[in-house]
Design a protein around this motif. Sequence first.
Motif, PDB file in Angstrom:
ATOM      1  N   SER A  49      15.350  10.561  12.083  1.00  0.00           N
ATOM      2  CA  SER A  49      15.822  12.209  12.462  1.00  0.00           C
ATOM      3  C   SER A  49      14.541  12.585  12.209  1.00  0.00           C
ATOM      4  N   GLN A  50      13.731  13.369  12.398  1.00  0.00           N
ATOM      5  CA  GLN A  50      12.356  13.910  12.429  1.00  0.00           C
ATOM      6  C   GLN A  50      12.068  14.263  10.946  1.00  0.00           C
ATOM      7  N   ARG A  51      13.256  14.977  10.313  1.00  0.00           N
ATOM      8  CA  ARG A  51      13.330  15.900   9.515  1.00  0.00           C
ATOM      9  C   ARG A  51      12.933  14.920   7.696  1.00  0.00           C
ATOM     10  N   TYR A  52      14.112  13.710   8.046  1.00  0.00           N
ATOM     11  CA  TYR A  52      13.941  12.959   7.157  1.00  0.00           C
ATOM     12  C   TYR A  52      12.195  11.873   6.952  1.00  0.00           C
ATOM     13  N   LEU A  53      12.190  11.866   7.859  1.00  0.00           N
ATOM     14  CA  LEU A  53      10.900  11.249   7.714  1.00  0.00           C
ATOM     15  C   LEU A  53       9.889  12.371   7.781  1.00  0.00           C
ATOM     16  N   LYS A  54       9.867  12.801   8.008  1.00  0.00           N
ATOM     17  CA  LYS A  54       8.948  13.935   6.598  1.00  0.00           C
ATOM     18  C   LYS A  54       8.512  13.993   6.064  1.00  0.00           C
ATOM     19  N   SER A  55      10.389  14.891   5.203  1.00  0.00           N
ATOM     20  CA  SER A  55      10.163  15.227   4.070  1.00  0.00           C
ATOM     21  C   SER A  55      10.377  14.267   3.194  1.00  0.00           C
ATOM     22  N   ASP A  56      10.655  12.659   3.719  1.00  0.00           N
ATOM     23  CA  ASP A  56      10.789  12.165   2.366  1.00  0.00           C
ATOM     24  C   ASP A  56       9.642  10.891   2.768  1.00  0.00           C
ATOM     25  N   PRO A  57       8.749  10.490   1.944  1.00  0.00           N
ATOM     26  CA  PRO A  57       8.041   9.517   2.228  1.00  0.00           C
ATOM     27  C   PRO A  57       8.103   8.016   2.089  1.00  0.00           C
ATOM     28  N   ALA A  58       8.874   8.399   1.149  1.00  0.00           N
ATOM     29  CA  ALA A  58       9.741   6.765   0.044  1.00  0.00           C
ATOM     30  C   ALA A  58      10.657   6.347   1.744  1.00  0.00           C
ATOM     31  N   TYR A  59      11.157   7.010   1.717  1.00  0.00           N
ATOM     32  CA  TYR A  59      12.164   6.981   3.002  1.00  0.00           C
ATOM     33  C   TYR A  59      11.151   6.000   4.518  1.00  0.00           C
ATOM     34  N   ALA A  60      10.162   7.082   4.521  1.00  0.00           N
ATOM     35  CA  ALA A  60       9.574   6.911   5.963  1.00  0.00           C
ATOM     36  C   ALA A  60       8.941   5.708   5.458  1.00  0.00           C
ATOM     37  N   ALA A  61       8.526   5.290   3.991  1.00  0.00           N
ATOM     38  CA  ALA A  61       7.879   4.018   3.860  1.00  0.00           C
ATOM     39  C   ALA A  61       8.488   3.070   4.324  1.00  0.00           C
ATOM     40  N   LEU A  62       9.629   3.216   3.792  1.00  0.00           N
ATOM     41  CA  LEU A  62      11.067   2.018   3.801  1.00  0.00           C
ATOM     42  C   LEU A  62      11.111   1.559   5.134  1.00  0.00           C
ATOM     43  N   PHE A  63      11.350   2.384   6.053  1.00  0.00           N
ATOM     44  CA  PHE A  63      11.765   2.622   7.140  1.00  0.00           C
ATOM     45  C   PHE A  63      10.963   1.690   8.394  1.00  0.00           C
ATOM     46  N   ALA A  64       9.489   2.478   7.355  1.00  0.00           N
ATOM     47  CA  ALA A  64       8.211   1.451   8.409  1.00  0.00           C
ATOM     48  C   ALA A  64       8.569  -0.238   7.879  1.00  0.00           C
ATOM     49  N   GLN A  65       8.515  -0.528   6.122  1.00  0.00           N
ATOM     50  CA  GLN A  65       8.411  -1.545   6.154  1.00  0.00           C
ATOM     51  C   GLN A  65       9.546  -2.479   6.496  1.00  0.00           C
ATOM     52  N   GLY A  87       0.677  -1.348   0.361  1.00  0.00           N
ATOM     53  CA  GLY A  87      -0.139   0.157  -0.229  1.00  0.00           C
ATOM     54  C   GLY A  87       0.534   0.834  -0.125  1.00  0.00           C
ATOM     55  N   LEU A  88       1.992   1.270  -0.604  1.00  0.00           N
ATOM     56  CA  LEU A  88       2.905   2.137  -0.172  1.00  0.00           C
ATOM     57  C   LEU A  88       3.061   2.761  -1.679  1.00  0.00           C
ATOM     58  N   ALA A  89       2.074   3.313  -1.897  1.00  0.00           N
ATOM     59  CA  ALA A  89       2.090   3.265  -3.793  1.00  0.00           C
ATOM     60  C   ALA A  89       3.121   5.085  -3.777  1.00  0.00           C
ATOM     61  N   LEU A  90       3.004   6.152  -3.416  1.00  0.00           N
ATOM     62  CA  LEU A  90       3.526   7.165  -3.090  1.00  0.00           C
ATOM     63  C   LEU A  90       4.865   6.795  -3.300  1.00  0.00           C
ATOM     64  N   ALA A  91       5.600   5.832  -2.674  1.00  0.00           N
ATOM     65  CA  ALA A  91       6.558   5.631  -1.818  1.00  0.00           C
ATOM     66  C   ALA A  91       7.474   5.273  -3.537  1.00  0.00           C
ATOM     67  N   GLY A  92       6.785   3.782  -3.801  1.00  0.00           N
ATOM     68  CA  GLY A  92       7.312   3.504  -5.466  1.00  0.00           C
ATOM     69  C   GLY A  92       6.801   3.973  -6.811  1.00  0.00           C
ATOM     70  N   SER A  93       6.555   5.401  -6.582  1.00  0.00           N
ATOM     71  CA  SER A  93       5.958   6.033  -7.367  1.00  0.00           C
ATOM     72  C   SER A  93       7.590   7.315  -7.100  1.00  0.00           C
ATOM     73  N   LEU A  94       8.140   7.466  -6.031  1.00  0.00           N
ATOM     74  CA  LEU A  94       8.472   8.662  -5.829  1.00  0.00           C
ATOM     75  C   LEU A  94      10.107   7.522  -5.790  1.00  0.00           C
ATOM     76  N   TYR A  95      10.263   6.464  -5.698  1.00  0.00           N
ATOM     77  CA  TYR A  95      11.188   5.727  -6.246  1.00  0.00           C
ATOM     78  C   TYR A  95      11.998   5.268  -7.923  1.00  0.00           C
ATOM     79  N   ARG A  96      10.458   5.685  -8.116  1.00  0.00           N
ATOM     80  CA  ARG A  96      10.750   5.501  -9.749  1.00  0.00           C
ATOM     81  C   ARG A  96      11.187   6.650 -10.435  1.00  0.00           C
ATOM     82  N   LEU A  97      10.777   8.171  -9.675  1.00  0.00           N
ATOM     83  CA  LEU A  97      11.451   9.140 -10.517  1.00  0.00           C
ATOM     84  C   LEU A  97      13.106   9.317 -10.530  1.00  0.00           C
ATOM     85  N   LYS A  98      13.355   8.156 -10.085  1.00  0.00           N
ATOM     86  CA  LYS A  98      14.997   8.566  -9.286  1.00  0.00           C
ATOM     87  C   LYS A  98      15.400   7.887 -10.526  1.00  0.00           C
ATOM     88  N   GLY A  99      14.790   6.776 -11.714  1.00  0.00           N
ATOM     89  CA  GLY A  99      15.844   7.113 -12.631  1.00  0.00           C
ATOM     90  C   GLY A  99      16.502   5.541 -12.381  1.00  0.00           C
TER      91      GLY A  99
END
Length: 376
Positions: free
Chosen positions: A56-72, A15-27
């Motif tokens: 750090s709160q800063r990166y969990l907030k600013s980077d949804p793909a990273y936050a999703a990976l962290f939770a996973q 259910g972490l489609a947002l994370a997936g799409s950000l990941y793809r953006l990186k090419g």
Amino acid sequence: MSQHLSRRAVLTRTGLALAGSLYRLKGAACEGGVDISTPLKVHASRKGLLFGSAASQRYLKSDPAYAALFAQQCGVLVPEGELKWNVLRPTPDSYNFGPADWMYEFTRTHNLKFRGHTLAWWQALPGWFSSYANQGNARRLLEEHIATVVGRYSGKMHSWDVVNEVVDPYDKRADGLKTKPWLELAGPEYIDFSFQSARAADPNALLVWNENHLEINDTWSRGKRKALLSLLAEKLKRKIPIDAVGLQTHVSTTDPSFDNKEFKTFVRKIADLGLRIIISEIDVIDHDAPANTSIRDEKVAGTYSNYLDLILKEKQVIAVLTWGLSDKYSWLAKFKPREDGLPVRTLPFDDCLAGKKAFTAIANAFDWAPDRSPMG
Ligand code: XIL
């Protein structure tokens, strides 16, 4: 269903489609990661172990793909800075719990355990500390801090690093304790009353003595191991409530094998004292490893294997936490940058959040570890 889902498939399926799409953006630079379909926390929990990481709160907030990976991937979160004095204590009379509370909410949302770091440390003290703290007020200051901070998260913490990096044989005291600042201000008994205050404020959190530089066989490390063991034995005899030792484990690709008598004896002696062990901050410094990415990743992964294969044989080891999850946010980029300017590759995930050989090394170490679950 395939056991070997790609990282993208896993993120989408969970259910972490947002994370997936950000990941793809990186090419294209992000392609080619290892199979991470079984998260590290699952590899660990199959053996009754806990896996987690600092963030750090800063990166969990600013980077949804990273936050999703962290939770996973993680079963436990330790705030990298949000529970340190310089964040919590803007003035001697006030507390700023905003960032730490945000981290706690993150753990609730994602069903992670929460780990506290750290109460008595020589670093990360606020600007006002050196002119304000003195021998007359330091004990009260530390006791009040612990009562307030540990009290706030009472019942919610897996464990607390009560003291951090407090042994330093180079300070030349007979007991091996570091002198500045807490010992000079509050006397060597500050360690005792820190643990006692923490226990009074939260009877359930595991209380941890966290230390760096215990893993290798140089003079400093040897001195630290010896002093720590006798300090622990003496304090446990007096019923100071210490539950576990945290081995930070900021190791390097150039360290010789950890599979040697001195280190193994040290680990066994901690276990024989009845203490549990948390690998609290592992990462692998790649400062002196070859520039070539593939070779460097092999060396970093080999260092994780070398260390974890050995330490996980000890059943008192209950948890492994890496100090960061992705190279993108590793503290080593700043504290131990490579001389050739290449980005550091120290953690299980790379800058693009793709799994590396280090991921596989950690997963394999969990798979090969003896079972310490109650049924195992
Ligand atoms: C580090 C953080 O990762 C950095 O972001 C910060 O600037 C300095 O502290 N041992 C510890 C951690 O116990 O608290 C340190 O964290 C890394 C070394």
